[in-house]
Scaffold this motif. Sequence first.
Motif, PDB file in Angstrom:
ATOM      1  N   PHE A 383      29.865  34.378  62.734  1.00 21.70           N
ATOM      2  CA  PHE A 383      30.157  34.619  63.842  1.00 21.70           C
ATOM      3  C   PHE A 383      30.780  35.981  64.177  1.00 21.70           C
ATOM      4  CE2 PHE A 383      33.488  34.863  67.018  1.00 21.70           C
ATOM      5  CZ  PHE A 383      32.967  34.185  68.008  1.00 21.70           C
ATOM      6  N   THR A 384      31.473  36.586  63.270  1.00 21.69           N
ATOM      7  CA  THR A 384      31.962  37.729  63.479  1.00 21.69           C
ATOM      8  C   THR A 384      30.618  38.803  63.266  1.00 21.69           C
ATOM      9  OG1 THR A 384      32.045  38.249  60.833  1.00 21.69           O
ATOM     10  CG2 THR A 384      33.845  37.318  61.914  1.00 21.69           C
ATOM     11  N   ILE A 385      29.701  38.592  62.595  1.00 21.32           N
ATOM     12  CA  ILE A 385      28.411  39.430  62.603  1.00 21.32           C
ATOM     13  C   ILE A 385      27.712  39.346  63.728  1.00 21.32           C
ATOM     14  CG2 ILE A 385      26.138  39.756  61.612  1.00 21.32           C
ATOM     15  CD1 ILE A 385      27.446  38.659  58.880  1.00 21.32           C
ATOM     16  N   ARG A 386      27.617  38.305  64.478  1.00 21.63           N
ATOM     17  CA  ARG A 386      26.855  37.986  65.770  1.00 21.63           C
ATOM     18  C   ARG A 386      27.433  38.923  66.890  1.00 21.63           C
ATOM     19  NH1 ARG A 386      25.762  32.775  69.119  1.00 21.63           N
ATOM     20  NH2 ARG A 386      27.994  32.103  68.875  1.00 21.63           N
ATOM     21  N   ASN A 387      28.827  38.970  66.716  1.00 17.46           N
ATOM     22  CA  ASN A 387      29.614  39.792  67.933  1.00 17.46           C
ATOM     23  C   ASN A 387      29.204  41.185  67.563  1.00 17.46           C
ATOM     24  OD1 ASN A 387      30.505  37.599  69.325  1.00 17.46           O
ATOM     25  ND2 ASN A 387      32.564  37.949  68.409  1.00 17.46           N
ATOM     26  N   GLN A 388      29.123  41.712  66.466  1.00 18.52           N
ATOM     27  CA  GLN A 388      28.712  43.131  66.330  1.00 18.52           C
ATOM     28  C   GLN A 388      27.477  43.398  66.675  1.00 18.52           C
ATOM     29  OE1 GLN A 388      31.261  44.872  65.535  1.00 18.52           O
ATOM     30  NE2 GLN A 388      32.471  44.448  63.741  1.00 18.52           N
ATOM     31  N   VAL A 389      26.465  42.524  66.161  1.00 16.13           N
ATOM     32  CA  VAL A 389      25.015  42.612  66.599  1.00 16.13           C
ATOM     33  C   VAL A 389      24.948  42.711  68.354  1.00 16.13           C
ATOM     34  CG1 VAL A 389      22.822  41.718  66.567  1.00 16.13           C
ATOM     35  CG2 VAL A 389      24.163  41.605  64.553  1.00 16.13           C
ATOM     36  N   VAL A 390      25.669  41.601  68.953  1.00 13.29           N
ATOM     37  CA  VAL A 390      25.405  41.637  70.083  1.00 13.29           C
ATOM     38  C   VAL A 390      25.767  42.985  71.070  1.00 13.29           C
ATOM     39  CG1 VAL A 390      26.484  40.385  72.333  1.00 13.29           C
ATOM     40  CG2 VAL A 390      25.495  39.000  70.458  1.00 13.29           C
ATOM     41  N   THR A 391      27.109  43.493  70.366  1.00 11.55           N
ATOM     42  CA  THR A 391      27.369  44.646  71.139  1.00 11.55           C
ATOM     43  C   THR A 391      26.816  45.942  70.900  1.00 11.55           C
ATOM     44  OG1 THR A 391      29.435  44.436  69.450  1.00 11.55           O
ATOM     45  CG2 THR A 391      30.016  43.606  71.574  1.00 11.55           C
ATOM     46  N   SER A 392      26.031  45.787  69.615  1.00 11.11           N
ATOM     47  CA  SER A 392      25.215  46.990  69.208  1.00 11.11           C
ATOM     48  C   SER A 392      24.026  46.837  70.021  1.00 11.11           C
ATOM     49  CB  SER A 392      24.651  46.643  67.871  1.00 11.11           C
ATOM     50  OG  SER A 392      25.660  46.777  67.036  1.00 11.11           O
ATOM     51  N   LEU A 393      23.530  45.759  70.647  1.00 11.39           N
ATOM     52  CA  LEU A 393      22.343  45.811  71.566  1.00 11.39           C
ATOM     53  C   LEU A 393      22.829  46.099  72.879  1.00 11.39           C
ATOM     54  CD1 LEU A 393      20.223  42.741  70.123  1.00 11.39           C
ATOM     55  CD2 LEU A 393      20.472  44.945  69.196  1.00 11.39           C
ATOM     56  N   SER A 394      23.782  45.659  73.230  1.00  8.27           N
ATOM     57  CA  SER A 394      24.476  46.057  74.667  1.00  8.27           C
ATOM     58  C   SER A 394      24.610  47.465  74.878  1.00  8.27           C
ATOM     59  CB  SER A 394      25.705  45.215  74.989  1.00  8.27           C
ATOM     60  OG  SER A 394      26.956  45.550  74.007  1.00  8.27           O
ATOM     61  N   THR A 395      25.241  48.130  73.444  1.00 13.12           N
ATOM     62  CA  THR A 395      25.331  49.587  73.604  1.00 13.12           C
ATOM     63  C   THR A 395      23.908  50.309  73.992  1.00 13.12           C
ATOM     64  OG1 THR A 395      27.044  49.537  72.139  1.00 13.12           O
ATOM     65  CG2 THR A 395      25.990  51.565  72.283  1.00 13.12           C
ATOM     66  N   GLN A 396      22.884  49.731  73.078  1.00 16.43           N
ATOM     67  CA  GLN A 396      21.522  50.270  73.343  1.00 16.43           C
ATOM     68  C   GLN A 396      20.965  49.915  74.760  1.00 16.43           C
ATOM     69  OE1 GLN A 396      19.292  48.222  70.607  1.00 16.43           O
ATOM     70  NE2 GLN A 396      20.415  49.157  68.834  1.00 16.43           N
ATOM     71  N   ASP A 397      21.366  48.867  75.351  1.00 17.16           N
ATOM     72  CA  ASP A 397      21.116  48.624  76.834  1.00 17.16           C
ATOM     73  C   ASP A 397      21.885  49.326  77.677  1.00 17.16           C
ATOM     74  OD1 ASP A 397      19.598  46.267  75.977  1.00 17.16           O
ATOM     75  OD2 ASP A 397      21.301  44.873  76.294  1.00 17.16           O
ATOM     76  N   ALA A 398      23.071  49.808  77.697  1.00 19.24           N
ATOM     77  CA  ALA A 398      23.686  50.583  78.409  1.00 19.24           C
ATOM     78  C   ALA A 398      22.980  52.145  78.279  1.00 19.24           C
ATOM     79  CB  ALA A 398      25.203  50.605  77.706  1.00 19.24           C
ATOM     80  N   ALA A 399      22.801  52.495  77.252  1.00 21.30           N
ATOM     81  CA  ALA A 399      22.387  53.896  76.895  1.00 21.30           C
ATOM     82  C   ALA A 399      20.998  53.984  77.737  1.00 21.30           C
ATOM     83  CB  ALA A 399      22.250  54.057  75.334  1.00 21.30           C
ATOM     84  N   ILE A 400      20.177  53.123  77.598  1.00 22.92           N
ATOM     85  CA  ILE A 400      18.939  53.237  78.318  1.00 22.92           C
ATOM     86  C   ILE A 400      19.111  53.121  79.629  1.00 22.92           C
ATOM     87  CG2 ILE A 400      16.758  52.143  78.865  1.00 22.92           C
ATOM     88  CD1 ILE A 400      17.322  53.603  76.067  1.00 22.92           C
ATOM     89  N   SER A 401      19.982  52.190  80.373  1.00 21.05           N
ATOM     90  CA  SER A 401      20.232  52.257  81.798  1.00 21.05           C
ATOM     91  C   SER A 401      20.860  53.595  82.270  1.00 21.05           C
ATOM     92  CB  SER A 401      21.343  50.997  81.993  1.00 21.05           C
ATOM     93  OG  SER A 401      21.514  50.982  83.504  1.00 21.05           O
ATOM     94  N   LYS A 402      21.847  54.147  81.486  1.00 22.90           N
ATOM     95  CA  LYS A 402      22.683  55.366  81.980  1.00 22.90           C
ATOM     96  C   LYS A 402      22.032  56.490  81.353  1.00 22.90           C
ATOM     97  CE  LYS A 402      26.811  54.599  82.808  1.00 22.90           C
ATOM     98  NZ  LYS A 402      26.805  54.268  84.180  1.00 22.90           N
ATOM     99  N   ARG A 403      20.660  56.689  80.840  1.00 18.16           N
ATOM    100  CA  ARG A 403      20.276  57.541  80.026  1.00 18.16           C
ATOM    101  C   ARG A 403      20.333  59.031  80.657  1.00 18.16           C
ATOM    102  NH1 ARG A 403      15.501  60.306  80.093  1.00 18.16           N
ATOM    103  NH2 ARG A 403      14.750  58.866  82.037  1.00 18.16           N
ATOM    104  N   GLN A 404      19.729  59.070  81.799  1.00 17.56           N
ATOM    105  CA  GLN A 404      20.001  60.515  82.292  1.00 17.56           C
ATOM    106  C   GLN A 404      21.346  60.541  82.893  1.00 17.56           C
ATOM    107  OE1 GLN A 404      17.109  61.058  85.818  1.00 17.56           O
ATOM    108  NE2 GLN A 404      17.666  63.321  85.915  1.00 17.56           N
ATOM    109  N   GLU A 405      22.185  59.929  82.998  1.00 20.88           N
ATOM    110  CA  GLU A 405      23.398  60.282  83.656  1.00 20.88           C
ATOM    111  C   GLU A 405      24.197  60.665  82.299  1.00 20.88           C
ATOM    112  OE1 GLU A 405      27.236  57.588  85.483  1.00 20.88           O
ATOM    113  OE2 GLU A 405      25.405  56.642  85.113  1.00 20.88           O
ATOM    114  N   MET A 406      23.776  60.170  81.150  1.00 24.33           N
ATOM    115  CA  MET A 406      24.508  60.634  79.697  1.00 24.33           C
ATOM    116  C   MET A 406      24.378  62.017  79.524  1.00 24.33           C
ATOM    117  SD  MET A 406      26.832  57.934  78.820  1.00 24.33           S
ATOM    118  CE  MET A 406      27.134  58.712  77.405  1.00 24.33           C
ATOM    119  N   LEU A 407      23.036  62.221  79.681  1.00 26.15           N
ATOM    120  CA  LEU A 407      22.379  63.531  79.200  1.00 26.15           C
ATOM    121  C   LEU A 407      23.016  64.695  80.318  1.00 26.15           C
ATOM    122  CD1 LEU A 407      18.790  62.402  78.684  1.00 26.15           C
ATOM    123  CD2 LEU A 407      20.210  63.269  77.053  1.00 26.15           C
ATOM    124  N   ASP A 408      23.267  64.426  81.494  1.00 26.18           N
ATOM    125  CA  ASP A 408      23.751  65.400  82.534  1.00 26.18           C
ATOM    126  C   ASP A 408      25.124  65.680  82.154  1.00 26.18           C
ATOM    127  OD1 ASP A 408      21.341  65.677  83.593  1.00 26.18           O
ATOM    128  OD2 ASP A 408      21.709  64.070  85.231  1.00 26.18           O
TER     129      ASP A 408
END
Length: 900
Positions: A383-408
């Motif tokens: 269970f503890t591993i799953r939460n870490q995996v899920v938030t690792s993937l949600s970080t990736q989702d956020a990064a792609i969604s906010k890609r240009q904003e983060m680069l700017d």
Amino acid sequence: MAMNNPMMTDTSISNILATLNGKSKPISQILALKSMYLHLAIMLIISVFSTNLVAQVDITYYLPDIEYDPAIPTPKSVIGHQVGEWHISHDKLVQYMEKLAASSDRIIIQEYARSHENRPLLNLIITAPKNLARIDEIKDIHRKLCTPNEADQVNTADEPIVVYQGYSIHGNESSGVNASMLVAYYLAAGQSPEVLNKLENGIFIIDPAYNPDGINRFASWVNSHKSKHLVSDPADREYTEAYPRGRTNHYWFDLNRDWLLLSHPESQGRIKVFHDWKPNILTDHHEMNTNSTFFFQPGIPSRTNPNTPQRNQDLTEEIGHFHAHALDSINSLYYTKSSFDDYYYGKGSTYPDANACVGILFEQASSRGHLQESVNGLLSFPFTIRNQVVTSLSTQDAAISKRQEMLDYQRIFYKNNIKDGKNSIIRGWLYTDVDAYKLKRYNEIMLAHQLEIYPITKDMRSNGKLYKANESYFIPMEQIQSKMAKTIFEKVRTFPDSLFYDVSAWTMPLAFDLQYSEVNKGDKSRLELGKRMIDAQSLKGKLYPEDKTYAYIFDWNQYKSANALLAIQDAGLITKMIHKEIDVDVTKKGEKQNMHFGRGSIIVPLQNQNKTGNEIQNILSQLAQENDLNIFALSTGITKSNMTLGNPDVATLYRPNVMVIVGDGTSSYDAGEIWHTMDQKLGYPLTKMETRDISSTSLKRYNTIVMAHGWYGSLDKDQVENISNWIRQGNTLITVRGGTDWAAKKDLIDLKRYKGQTGKDTEDEYQPYEVHPVRRGAGVIGGAIFETKMDLTHPLSYGYDDDILPVFHRGTNIYHTTNNPYATPLKYTASPILSGYIPRGFDTKIANQAALTVHKLGSGRVIAFQDNPNFRGYWYGGTKQFYNAVFFGAEISSRTMEPK
């Protein structure tokens, strides 16, 4: 779920129920039996559940149920078990990551450092194959984005975002390192449009094991204590690690305090990678108390470092919505904006904030093993591993969604740094030191953090201090790393909040005890600067011979003088030390010159040595080069200071035989800092003795024992007596912080503690219940920098060139100065606070009180430090005083000690 436990069958349950329904039993007995059998039933159910829990977990429990490339190996196919069934050892982790990289055209694997135990630290750079084909070009473009005069050339609409995902910097917080295998597999094997879009628009750098040595230590512990039928009882040995536990690295340091200080190879390698890539987001996956849930940043808003732009915190919160959505989807409890802060730039989630990157801390409630009871139910390792995996993937989702904003944001951040530096009242900092090695090490750290450094080419006075040409350096505020420069050099005394998760001050030139000055606009205009420094160059040490040699001498004012002294003693040579300053004639560059040597300078006579003159010269010549040290031959024992080298003020030194007490009752952090100082810095093979062995081991082979910070409650009366008798026989006990408290309580030393309130809540009026934690925390000193004044004529101060020494202070204990006026060689000054938070009024209470005292016990002595001279391996200014206690402690006159 299969109920295959022979202890729990339908028949046994029926028998229990039949017994409970027996009418012949008294009601009290029936109730007792019901309670007993109910408890037994629950335990049996837990046993069945725990036995099958891990075995039933499939990879889809952790990862989205999408198509994966069958040619890419799953973790289970390589390590031999499903992730979460066992805690991964570092060698098996490396085995899987190398196999994964070899099987995928989406991955480059690189080793960026080796731990103290020679384990590799790896990066997996994962992206689309077409991005890998031009990875150096992408890296150069990304660097250009961080260079204001080139940044506008970059079209952020076309460039991938860089995300650095790191795991388990605390080795016993192992859900992260185990999750890293699944995250890497997902990116390497996933075939869904979502995965392909991530790879197209992102560069994902997976750092699977920030702390290989601690991870392996912890995995060995929990795996070796795992039962076939998992035990969830928190009292089980599986959940009670042995000293020093797996949190820390080889030398028992917390690596999540080392991002700024760079005391260890793991951190040094990681910071180089960080600045090579300049990531836009960095994640730092941790664990916390078993009875917690899951935390993600932002932390407590009022405890954010004021140098961090508000936009950074806004982006952190916006990214947090992705984590919340992901955790909602699997019904995991979580929280944010509480418990944790974003203040100290030496942590993994905060260092990025000063470098145009958004750092994100994740904290998962820890199973600390395989299955543990908690207030939220059974907490399983999967269970503890799953939460870490899920938030690792949600970080990736956020990064792609906010890609240009983060680069700017990254581009604007560095432009603003130049602008802010240009408009700053402080235009930079000048610094210098007589110690060549210490100055070199400081410059190495500054360069690692990408700060601009310029040597000055003309002598200059600033704030009444002389800075010599080519021996002094200037770091300007007007540079892209102005925020890093500011946080490294600034002294902070005002704070929006009084609570800190870690230290409140880390001013690095104070830690190194450098001479330094803030430079204003007028002073900057007078500076004459050389070319920007690329490498930290040091002076090359050399032996300066004489035609006829009587003895050799070198000054004690160099950091590496102690290394040379130890090596000379290990070579079996007689060594001596001068208690008074002398002037002598030496030959340098073919000419006779008068040179001054301070107290503590080391003399190696040629008389009565076990080696020839040529052999001694060769040994010293090599040591001079290795230690950036100048060693001079003397042609006579006569000096220009009314003292000859045979004078009683020239003392014979004996090699220290040192032991440090470790184990139960000691702080592994502080003991580890002493071990690291002696082993890594001095090159001394330090004995580490467990507290339990004090009474059963002869102490005769040691002439020096060090007691680090701790409470030492496990030392019984016989062990205390053993230590006391050993001191009385003429030996030296060195105590630090809690070790000093212990010595005072056990009546080994006469040291009076300040009796008044020292920061605790003293107000009697009514207070709301909710403010109690804040008011209580406001009385804590988690770490501040204090000014002390030393007696430069005392052996514990030899080698220092001025009498002001910054020390790192924790806690609110205060001790009075000694009755013997010579026994307190270090005192806090009248206005002692230099930087950091302290409770109201504490500075006036500690003013002029004792920071270091020396006590007589029998024929021996106790040297009692109030503060840690080796704090976190970067407090170079205090290490010399610790070395003085080790090498010169026996030379302190008994008449100058506080008697018992």
